[in-house]
Design a protein around this motif. Structure first.
Motif, mmCIF file in Angstrom:
data_model
loop_
_atom_site.group_PDB
_atom_site.id
_atom_site.type_symbol
_atom_site.label_atom_id
_atom_site.label_comp_id
_atom_site.label_asym_id
_atom_site.label_seq_id
_atom_site.Cartn_x
_atom_site.Cartn_y
_atom_site.Cartn_z
ATOM 1 N N TYR A 290 0.791 -1.229 0.000
ATOM 2 C CA TYR A 290 0.000 0.000 0.000
ATOM 3 C C TYR A 290 0.829 1.289 0.000
ATOM 4 O O TYR A 290 0.273 2.371 -0.121
ATOM 5 N N GLY A 291 2.136 1.157 0.158
ATOM 6 C CA GLY A 291 2.963 2.355 0.204
ATOM 7 C C GLY A 291 3.199 2.835 1.628
ATOM 8 O O GLY A 291 2.406 2.561 2.544
ATOM 9 N N TYR A 292 4.273 3.565 1.803
ATOM 10 C CA TYR A 292 4.676 3.998 3.149
ATOM 11 C C TYR A 292 3.669 4.939 3.783
ATOM 12 O O TYR A 292 3.266 4.751 4.933
ATOM 13 N N MET A 293 3.226 5.966 3.049
ATOM 14 C CA MET A 293 2.345 6.976 3.636
ATOM 15 C C MET A 293 1.022 6.360 4.071
ATOM 16 O O MET A 293 0.509 6.653 5.160
ATOM 17 N N ASN A 304 8.425 11.069 11.924
ATOM 18 C CA ASN A 304 8.900 11.416 10.585
ATOM 19 C C ASN A 304 10.014 10.474 10.139
ATOM 20 O O ASN A 304 10.238 10.284 8.953
ATOM 21 N N ASN A 305 10.713 9.905 11.119
ATOM 22 C CA ASN A 305 11.849 9.039 10.798
ATOM 23 C C ASN A 305 11.500 7.560 10.931
ATOM 24 O O ASN A 305 12.371 6.741 11.183
ATOM 25 N N TYR A 306 10.227 7.232 10.763
ATOM 26 C CA TYR A 306 9.799 5.845 10.959
ATOM 27 C C TYR A 306 10.480 4.890 9.982
ATOM 28 O O TYR A 306 10.864 3.779 10.355
ATOM 29 N N LEU A 307 10.662 5.325 8.735
ATOM 30 C CA LEU A 307 11.355 4.474 7.766
ATOM 31 C C LEU A 307 12.797 4.228 8.193
ATOM 32 O O LEU A 307 13.317 3.123 8.050
ATOM 33 N N TYR A 308 13.435 5.279 8.716
ATOM 34 C CA TYR A 308 14.810 5.118 9.197
ATOM 35 C C TYR A 308 14.854 4.143 10.372
ATOM 36 O O TYR A 308 15.793 3.357 10.508
ATOM 37 N N TYR A 341 10.518 7.991 -1.123
ATOM 38 C CA TYR A 341 10.119 9.040 -0.176
ATOM 39 C C TYR A 341 10.988 10.283 -0.376
ATOM 40 O O TYR A 341 10.499 11.414 -0.407
ATOM 41 N N LYS A 342 12.290 10.069 -0.523
ATOM 42 C CA LYS A 342 13.216 11.190 -0.699
ATOM 43 C C LYS A 342 13.004 11.886 -2.036
ATOM 44 O O LYS A 342 13.269 13.086 -2.168
ATOM 45 N N ASN A 343 12.546 11.122 -3.025
ATOM 46 C CA ASN A 343 12.365 11.692 -4.354
ATOM 47 C C ASN A 343 10.935 12.171 -4.602
ATOM 48 O O ASN A 343 10.569 12.475 -5.742
ATOM 49 N N GLY A 344 10.125 12.205 -3.546
ATOM 50 C CA GLY A 344 8.772 12.712 -3.661
ATOM 51 C C GLY A 344 7.875 11.866 -4.531
ATOM 52 O O GLY A 344 6.923 12.359 -5.144
ATOM 53 N N ASP A 345 8.159 10.583 -4.605
ATOM 54 C CA ASP A 345 7.436 9.675 -5.504
ATOM 55 C C ASP A 345 6.449 8.817 -4.727
ATOM 56 O O ASP A 345 6.287 7.633 -5.004
ATOM 57 N N LEU A 346 5.772 9.427 -3.748
ATOM 58 C CA LEU A 346 4.902 8.630 -2.878
ATOM 59 C C LEU A 346 3.469 8.542 -3.381
ATOM 60 O O LEU A 346 2.638 7.913 -2.761
ATOM 61 N N ALA A 347 3.194 9.174 -4.490
ATOM 62 C CA ALA A 347 1.835 9.049 -5.043
ATOM 63 C C ALA A 347 1.617 7.673 -5.646
ATOM 64 O O ALA A 347 0.502 7.210 -5.811
#
Length: 354
Positions: A290-293, A304-308, A341-347
């Motif tokens: 489903y994606g991170y967001m 905010n650092n949950y992925l880390y 996430y860093k590249n703003g590709d979360l859509a």
């Protein structure tokens, strides 16, 4: 510089400054003990200040009124309580790091101590207790509070420093009569102060053919034994040394149970606990689907650092067991999502969580 070279150089300079032969001999007797222990030769408090690179007025203040040189804050404990952290201010922290690097790290600790030692990791503690019939875990109550400034003073004296130097070193390392949690020197000092304790417990365990290690305040015993007898005898030793057992943390795990040592399962291969593995697997599955967001919103994860965090805990799992292919697969999922996430590709792939 060799000892004889140091001795000749010191006496030459001392005599040039009007010091007597007797003075030189006394200084050399004192200095040789420190030289043998491979720790800095420090004659006076003023000499220590010069080595530290700070004005005496600052070092005297930090050693005599340390409460003015710390900031305190609290962090939550796993059991729901809070832990008070006393962090030294930058200049005192730098001084403590000098003491740690130049003095404490050069002193020998017990072979049973496995925490806070350069070049060692938590795996060095765990591997001793793999594939054992029983694993017993004991915890020392209020560990740092039990390690007093008098014990620290005696440690510096026993390793060769004179009373005035030992007193200043003690003042720079202690707070309110004991070791502060948060000072760079406290962990190494705890190992040195526990050396005698470790040797006494270790001798008893050898006689009983039991394996023993200590990771900070966590005592671990493994082998084939009657746990009631071992707990009673170890507690007697603990009490004699001025400590107390925290009975709420006493654990005995048999071979057919999940045996954990400092959070790592040791029944067969070393790996993190089943609960953490399940949580990582679940996060990886839903993030991939489903994606991170979407997943972060669903589980109400506000970090905010949950992925880390997920990358960190999964990397730790691989550190414990480098052959864990499943964990490597989950790590790839988290790293891939972090890249997006860093590249703003979360859509992409952000379908609603079920």
């Amino acid at each position: 510089m060799e000892w004889n070279e140091y001795k000749v150089t010191f006496c030459k300079i001392a005599k040039k400054n009007g010091k007597s032969e007797e003075y030189c001999e006394e200084c050399m007797i004192y200095a040789q003990n420190l030289w043998v222990n491979k720790i800095p030769i420090i004659y006076t408090q003023e000499h220590l200040c010069a080595l530290l690179g700070y004005l005496p007025i600052y070092v005297y203040a930090a050693a005599n009124s340390p409460e003015r040189f710390y900031r305190q804050f609290s962090i939550p404990k796993k059991n729901g309580g809070i832990r008070i952290i006393s962090e030294p201010l930058p200049n005192l922290k730098e001084i403590q790091k000098w003491i740690l690097k130049n003095i404490l790290y050069n002193l020998k600790v017990s072979a049973y101590a496995k925490a806070y030692i350069p070049g060692k990791s938590i795996k060095d503690n765990v591997r001793f207790h793999r594939r054992q019939k029983k694993v017993l875990s004991l915890d020392i109550k209020s560990f740092y509070d039990c390690l007093t400034n008098w014990m620290v003073f005696q440690l510096f004296m026993e390793n060769g420093y004179n009373e005035s130097v030992a007193m200043m070193l003690t003042g720079l390392c202690c707070l309110n009569g004991s070791l502060p949690q948060g000072a760079p020197t406290s962990a190494a000092l705890s190992n040195l102060l526990m050396k005698k304790f470790d040797e006494i417990v270790g001798k008893y365990c050898k006689e009983q053919e039991i394996r023993y290690t200590r990771y900070a305040d966590d005592l671990t015993f493994s082998g084939d034994f009657k746990e009631g007898d071992i707990i009673k005898n170890i507690e007697r030793i603990v009490n004699r040394q001025g400590f107390r057992i925290n009975h709420n943390k006493t654990r005995v795990r048999k071979k057919n149970q999940r045996q954990e040592v400092t959070g790592i399962v040791v029944n067969d291969k070393m790996q993190i606990s089943r609960d953490i593995r399940r949580r990582i697997r679940s996060d990886a599955y839903y993030i991939k689907k489903y994606g991170y967001m979407s997943h972060a919103n669903y589980v109400k994860q506000k970090k905010n650092n949950y992925l880390y965090y997920l990358i960190g805990i999964t990397s730790y799992a691989l550190f414990v067991n480098p052959n864990d292919d499943k964990m490597r697969e989950y790590l790839d999922v988290f790293k891939s999502e972090l890249f997006r996430y860093k590249n703003g590709d979360l859509a992409i792939n952000t379908n609603p969580h079920p």
